[in-house]
Design an enzyme around this catalytic site. Structure first.
Site, PDB file in Angstrom:
ATOM      1  N   SER A 133      -0.994   4.207  -1.509  1.00  0.00           N
ATOM      2  CA  SER A 133      -0.453   2.854  -1.485  1.00  0.00           C
ATOM      3  C   SER A 133       1.077   2.904  -1.598  1.00  0.00           C
ATOM      4  CB  SER A 133      -1.110   2.034  -2.601  1.00  0.00           C
ATOM      5  OG  SER A 133      -0.865   0.659  -2.409  1.00  0.00           O
ATOM      6  N   ASP A 172     -10.378  -2.061   3.004  1.00  0.00           N
ATOM      7  CA  ASP A 172      -9.289  -2.203   2.035  1.00  0.00           C
ATOM      8  C   ASP A 172      -8.891  -3.668   1.927  1.00  0.00           C
ATOM      9  OD1 ASP A 172      -6.637  -2.147   0.810  1.00  0.00           O
ATOM     10  OD2 ASP A 172      -6.634  -0.004   1.260  1.00  0.00           O
ATOM     11  N   HIS A 197      -9.523  -0.122  -1.571  1.00  0.00           N
ATOM     12  CA  HIS A 197      -8.220   0.411  -1.983  1.00  0.00           C
ATOM     13  C   HIS A 197      -8.287   1.190  -3.301  1.00  0.00           C
ATOM     14  CE1 HIS A 197      -3.947   0.461  -1.123  1.00  0.00           C
ATOM     15  NE2 HIS A 197      -3.642   0.083  -2.347  1.00  0.00           N
TER      16      HIS A 197
END
Lengths: 274, 274
Positions: free
Chosen positions: A145, A221, A253
């Protein structure tokens, strides 16, 4: 450098250190996994940069990297994601301030005093790791991320310092995303020309990556609109960049996604570092 | 039964459920990992009982079981360690009350209203799992610390219900340990004869285990004096009980120990359940 904790893990050692940071002007904490092979001599290093809200601890406990690092003889470094402490500026939002350093050197008040995570990763912590741990000068870098953004941008700008590169669900195009525009304007100011050197897609366009690149992204996600995997995939294809973007069916995620593919990423780096 | 969360993990599904429990008289939460094979038909079940202070979540996120369960086609159930909620009695100590159910049916006030974790695991949750998840009637059981105690005592007393057994750093002899005497006297009262059916070493002496038994214990465990691995090892040898107690050099009591050996335990159970 002070040892905060040490645990035996897969025949190696999972350590947590703290140290005074000149770059960030505060005490910083990081975790280091040393595989069994490190007892016999220096091993290559895999850097894992974490995402928003994380510390050194999340991926250390939930990422599942140790088993594979032990198998392949890689050290893994888990830095924190920002400066910390009472004297360090913060924000009520989860995505600005402590836990959200975005791997830049802030130039704006109040952030510029401590928020220098780019230099901290590229220079200071690298030196500390090289000087104090049984590692050799072969470095891979990955992250998740915001940390995937950090890994790609840092590697592309410092191709001489890193030998392999991958990312999990990276923020790929922060100059065009609410995960990016908010932080880059706060830390660097409103002149968007200064943002480009922290945008993975723009950096790939400019520099490419010297080797091949592995990106995993979950199709389920919840943050796809902010991560913009299509921007990086498009640029990789345009630029004929060796590598692969793998859209993993149904993964979200979370660390359940990261640890499902930790094996592949460690193997990827080991094949290029050993 | 309500789905609290679902995450894709190693090609399977990591679920968290909550449900009203008649046995415990409160809402209970548990986690269930369903491997990819469960999409094609019922799979065997591995029960993982957690230790003091844990919920369903600790081993689910830090135990590293999913990768191996996916490989071998086992579901893994992670129950909570006690009843929970505002109306449920608690204690200020970490090792009594919520988070410390000790896998017994309490007979003393104030605990007896809700603290019925033995029946909850053996009967109620088993029925819920069998009725609602794609599993077949083959069950292994393992656990860590207080959960290792739970796994061994529950399996030995219900040999018809479980087909394989292992433990990580179990409390082996709670009638002789401060991890045990305190809780057994609180939950069951001062008549020590009622404690024996919750002591792994005494149960092994009485019943043995119908198959072989795997126990891992870290030699660097900070709680060795409370766990008393020597009591179980001695009884296994005296009783010529098939199995092994492995003293793992330098490992402590943390999940870094558990996940270092998760692979071996899942393989152990899979070999006996499939």
């Amino acid at each position: 450098m002070e040892v905060i904790s040490e645990n035996r893990s897969f025949g190696g050692r999972q350590l947590v250190y703290s140290h005074p940071s000149n770059t960030c002007g505060c005490e910083m904490t990081f975790a280091a996994y040393l595989p069994p092979q490190a007892a016999d001599g220096p091993v290559p290093v895999l850097w894992y940069l974490s995402g928003l809200t994380c510390t050194h601890e999340n991926a250390m406990t939930k990422g599942g990297f140790q088993e594979h690092a032990a198998k392949h003889g890689l050290a893994v470094i888990f830095p924190d994601t920002s400066p910390r402490g009472d004297g360090v500026s913060d924000d009520e939002a989860y995505d600005l301030g402590q836990g959200a350093g975005f791997y830049v050197n802030a130039t704006r008040n109040p952030w510029r005093t401590h928020y220098r995570m780019y230099d901290y990763i590229v220079s200071e912590l690298r030196s500390i790791v090289m000087d104090n741990l049984p590692v050799r000068d072969r470095h891979g870098i990955t992250g998740h991320s915001m940390g995937g953004h950090g890994a790609i941008t840092i590697a592309l700008r410092n191709a001489g310092l890193f030998d392999s590169l991958s990312a999990f669900a990276p923020i790929t195009n922060p100059t065009q995303s609410d995960w990016g525009r908010k932080q880059l304007s706060a830390y660097l100011g409103d002149d968007e020309s200064s943002w480009a050197e922290h945008d993975a897609t723009l950096l790939l366009q400019e520099y490419g990556w010297k080797s091949d690149l592995l990106v995993d992204q979950g199709s389920g996600d919840q943050f796809l609109d902010l991560l913009k995997p299509e921007a990086l995939a498009d640029m990789m294809a345009r630029r004929r960049q060796p590598g692969q973007v793998r859209m993993q069916d149904g993964y979200d995620h979370s660390y359940f996604f990261v640890n499902s593919f930790a094996r592949d990423h460690v193997q990827w780096h080991a094949a290029r570092l050993n």
